[in-house]
Scaffold this motif. Structure first.
Motif, PDB file in Angstrom:
ATOM      1  N   ASN A  11       0.812  -1.214   0.000  1.00 33.21           N
ATOM      2  CA  ASN A  11       0.000   0.000   0.000  1.00 33.21           C
ATOM      3  C   ASN A  11       0.849   1.270   0.000  1.00 33.21           C
ATOM      4  O   ASN A  11       0.468   2.283  -0.588  1.00 33.21           O
ATOM      5  N   TYR A  12       1.986   1.221   0.647  1.00 31.92           N
ATOM      6  CA  TYR A  12       2.836   2.415   0.685  1.00 31.92           C
ATOM      7  C   TYR A  12       3.239   2.837  -0.714  1.00 31.92           C
ATOM      8  O   TYR A  12       3.392   4.009  -1.028  1.00 31.92           O
ATOM      9  N   LYS A  13       3.413   1.840  -1.572  1.00 38.01           N
ATOM     10  CA  LYS A  13       3.807   2.128  -2.948  1.00 38.01           C
ATOM     11  C   LYS A  13       2.617   2.133  -3.898  1.00 38.01           C
ATOM     12  O   LYS A  13       2.789   2.293  -5.101  1.00 38.01           O
ATOM     13  N   ASN A  14       1.405   1.917  -3.360  1.00 40.57           N
ATOM     14  CA  ASN A  14       0.203   1.845  -4.193  1.00 40.57           C
ATOM     15  C   ASN A  14       0.342   0.782  -5.276  1.00 40.57           C
ATOM     16  O   ASN A  14      -0.049   1.003  -6.426  1.00 40.57           O
ATOM     17  N   MET A  15       0.891  -0.347  -4.899  1.00 39.83           N
ATOM     18  CA  MET A  15       1.150  -1.408  -5.861  1.00 39.83           C
ATOM     19  C   MET A  15       0.467  -2.698  -5.430  1.00 39.83           C
ATOM     20  O   MET A  15       0.408  -3.031  -4.244  1.00 39.83           O
ATOM     21  N   VAL A  16      -0.009  -3.426  -6.424  1.00 37.72           N
ATOM     22  CA  VAL A  16      -0.516  -4.783  -6.226  1.00 37.72           C
ATOM     23  C   VAL A  16       0.181  -5.671  -7.251  1.00 37.72           C
ATOM     24  O   VAL A  16       0.354  -5.260  -8.403  1.00 37.72           O
ATOM     25  N   TYR A  17       0.575  -6.851  -6.819  1.00 43.22           N
ATOM     26  CA  TYR A  17       1.325  -7.750  -7.679  1.00 43.22           C
ATOM     27  C   TYR A  17       0.581  -9.081  -7.855  1.00 43.22           C
ATOM     28  O   TYR A  17      -0.154  -9.509  -6.968  1.00 43.22           O
ATOM     29  N   LEU A  18       0.825  -9.704  -8.987  1.00 43.28           N
ATOM     30  CA  LEU A  18       0.335 -11.052  -9.213  1.00 43.28           C
ATOM     31  C   LEU A  18       1.517 -11.882  -9.698  1.00 43.28           C
ATOM     32  O   LEU A  18       1.967 -11.715 -10.831  1.00 43.28           O
ATOM     33  N   GLN A  19       2.018 -12.724  -8.812  1.00 43.47           N
ATOM     34  CA  GLN A  19       3.093 -13.620  -9.167  1.00 43.47           C
ATOM     35  C   GLN A  19       2.497 -14.883  -9.766  1.00 43.47           C
ATOM     36  O   GLN A  19       1.691 -15.559  -9.109  1.00 43.47           O
ATOM     37  N   MET A  20       2.881 -15.171 -10.991  1.00 40.86           N
ATOM     38  CA  MET A  20       2.314 -16.317 -11.709  1.00 40.86           C
ATOM     39  C   MET A  20       3.421 -17.325 -11.989  1.00 40.86           C
ATOM     40  O   MET A  20       4.369 -17.009 -12.717  1.00 40.86           O
ATOM     41  N   ASN A  21       3.302 -18.479 -11.392  1.00 41.24           N
ATOM     42  CA  ASN A  21       4.282 -19.553 -11.584  1.00 41.24           C
ATOM     43  C   ASN A  21       3.648 -20.729 -12.319  1.00 41.24           C
ATOM     44  O   ASN A  21       2.424 -20.846 -12.383  1.00 41.24           O
ATOM     45  N   SER A  22       4.495 -21.569 -12.845  1.00 46.49           N
ATOM     46  CA  SER A  22       4.027 -22.777 -13.543  1.00 46.49           C
ATOM     47  C   SER A  22       2.936 -22.444 -14.557  1.00 46.49           C
ATOM     48  O   SER A  22       1.877 -23.074 -14.602  1.00 46.49           O
ATOM     49  N   LEU A  23       3.212 -21.461 -15.367  1.00 43.04           N
ATOM     50  CA  LEU A  23       2.206 -20.994 -16.325  1.00 43.04           C
ATOM     51  C   LEU A  23       1.857 -22.076 -17.338  1.00 43.04           C
ATOM     52  O   LEU A  23       2.714 -22.889 -17.735  1.00 43.04           O
ATOM     53  N   LYS A  24       0.603 -22.057 -17.742  1.00 49.25           N
ATOM     54  CA  LYS A  24       0.074 -23.029 -18.700  1.00 49.25           C
ATOM     55  C   LYS A  24      -0.473 -22.283 -19.919  1.00 49.25           C
ATOM     56  O   LYS A  24      -0.864 -21.115 -19.795  1.00 49.25           O
ATOM     57  N   PRO A  25      -0.552 -22.936 -21.051  1.00 49.03           N
ATOM     58  CA  PRO A  25      -1.127 -22.268 -22.231  1.00 49.03           C
ATOM     59  C   PRO A  25      -2.534 -21.729 -21.976  1.00 49.03           C
ATOM     60  O   PRO A  25      -2.893 -20.669 -22.504  1.00 49.03           O
ATOM     61  N   GLU A  26      -3.297 -22.390 -21.131  1.00 47.50           N
ATOM     62  CA  GLU A  26      -4.652 -21.909 -20.842  1.00 47.50           C
ATOM     63  C   GLU A  26      -4.681 -20.664 -19.966  1.00 47.50           C
ATOM     64  O   GLU A  26      -5.749 -20.089 -19.735  1.00 47.50           O
ATOM     65  N   ASP A  27      -3.521 -20.227 -19.500  1.00 43.70           N
ATOM     66  CA  ASP A  27      -3.437 -18.954 -18.777  1.00 43.70           C
ATOM     67  C   ASP A  27      -3.319 -17.770 -19.741  1.00 43.70           C
ATOM     68  O   ASP A  27      -3.341 -16.611 -19.296  1.00 43.70           O
ATOM     69  N   THR A  28      -3.197 -18.043 -21.002  1.00 47.16           N
ATOM     70  CA  THR A  28      -3.083 -16.975 -21.997  1.00 47.16           C
ATOM     71  C   THR A  28      -4.337 -16.119 -21.994  1.00 47.16           C
ATOM     72  O   THR A  28      -5.450 -16.623 -22.138  1.00 47.16           O
ATOM     73  N   ALA A  29      -4.144 -14.808 -21.803  1.00 54.34           N
ATOM     74  CA  ALA A  29      -5.273 -13.882 -21.720  1.00 54.34           C
ATOM     75  C   ALA A  29      -4.740 -12.472 -21.531  1.00 54.34           C
ATOM     76  O   ALA A  29      -3.544 -12.268 -21.274  1.00 54.34           O
ATOM     77  N   VAL A  30      -5.645 -11.522 -21.622  1.00 53.41           N
ATOM     78  CA  VAL A  30      -5.350 -10.156 -21.204  1.00 53.41           C
ATOM     79  C   VAL A  30      -5.720 -10.054 -19.724  1.00 53.41           C
ATOM     80  O   VAL A  30      -6.857 -10.344 -19.340  1.00 53.41           O
ATOM     81  N   TYR A  31      -4.756  -9.661 -18.917  1.00 56.22           N
ATOM     82  CA  TYR A  31      -4.945  -9.549 -17.469  1.00 56.22           C
ATOM     83  C   TYR A  31      -5.148  -8.088 -17.091  1.00 56.22           C
ATOM     84  O   TYR A  31      -4.367  -7.222 -17.496  1.00 56.22           O
ATOM     85  N   SER A  32      -6.186  -7.835 -16.299  1.00 53.34           N
ATOM     86  CA  SER A  32      -6.498  -6.479 -15.866  1.00 53.34           C
ATOM     87  C   SER A  32      -6.643  -6.456 -14.353  1.00 53.34           C
ATOM     88  O   SER A  32      -7.110  -7.433 -13.753  1.00 53.34           O
ATOM     89  N   CYS A  33      -6.253  -5.335 -13.762  1.00 57.24           N
ATOM     90  CA  CYS A  33      -6.494  -5.163 -12.336  1.00 57.24           C
ATOM     91  C   CYS A  33      -7.685  -4.220 -12.155  1.00 57.24           C
ATOM     92  O   CYS A  33      -7.947  -3.362 -13.012  1.00 57.24           O
ATOM     93  N   ALA A  34      -8.371  -4.389 -11.060  1.00 58.67           N
ATOM     94  CA  ALA A  34      -9.568  -3.607 -10.798  1.00 58.67           C
ATOM     95  C   ALA A  34      -9.674  -3.346  -9.306  1.00 58.67           C
ATOM     96  O   ALA A  34      -9.149  -4.117  -8.494  1.00 58.67           O
ATOM     97  N   ALA A  35     -10.375  -2.288  -8.947  1.00 56.57           N
ATOM     98  CA  ALA A  35     -10.504  -1.899  -7.546  1.00 56.57           C
ATOM     99  C   ALA A  35     -11.965  -1.709  -7.168  1.00 56.57           C
ATOM    100  O   ALA A  35     -12.766  -1.224  -7.963  1.00 56.57           O
TER     101      ALA A  35
END
Length: 125
Positions: free
Chosen positions: A73-97
């Motif tokens: 929060n101090y940096k106003n940042m949110v992260y998504l660490q994605m490991n072991s990615l699969k072809p079905e993870d292919t997409a446009v990723y968006s963040c929302a509040a």
């Protein structure tokens, strides 16, 4: 509040990526933040979410154990660490509040009032 997602790219199956979402504007308000994704020809779906204080996290079943959401929060940042990615993870990723005052964190995209531009993640097999 304005949101901007970044960090997408082209990777191979099994690789990792970390997406970032930076917030600007009315950052004094308290927001839960969610990551959503949309593949071509599909509905936008919930991926992961985190409450304002970072105490509670939610994950779609399809990413549990592989993705981790966190926030600074101090940096106003949110992260998504994605490991072991699969072809079905292919997409446009968006963040929302969504405002914390509205209620508990939600997996329903219609509960989120603020959206950032997405970042494309492509996972090759």
């Amino acid at each position: 509040v304005q949101l901007q997602a970044s960090g997408g790219g082209l990777v191979q199956a099994g690789d990792s990526l970390r997406l970032s979402c930076v917030a600007s504007g009315s950052t004094s308000s308290r927001y839960h933040v969610g990551w959503f994704r949309q593949a071509p020809g599909t509905e936008r779906e919930f991926v992961a979410g985190i409450t304002w204080r970072g105490v509670t996290t939610l994950y779609a079943d399809s990413v549990k154990g592989r993705f981790t959401i966190s926030r600074h929060n101090y940096k106003n940042m949110v992260y998504l660490q994605m490991n072991s990615l699969k072809p079905e993870d292919t997409a446009v990723y968006s963040c929302a509040a969504m405002l914390e005052s509205i209620g508990p964190i939600s997996t329903n995209r219609y509960d989120y009032d603020f959206w950032g531009q997405g970042t494309l993640v492509t996972v090759s097999s």
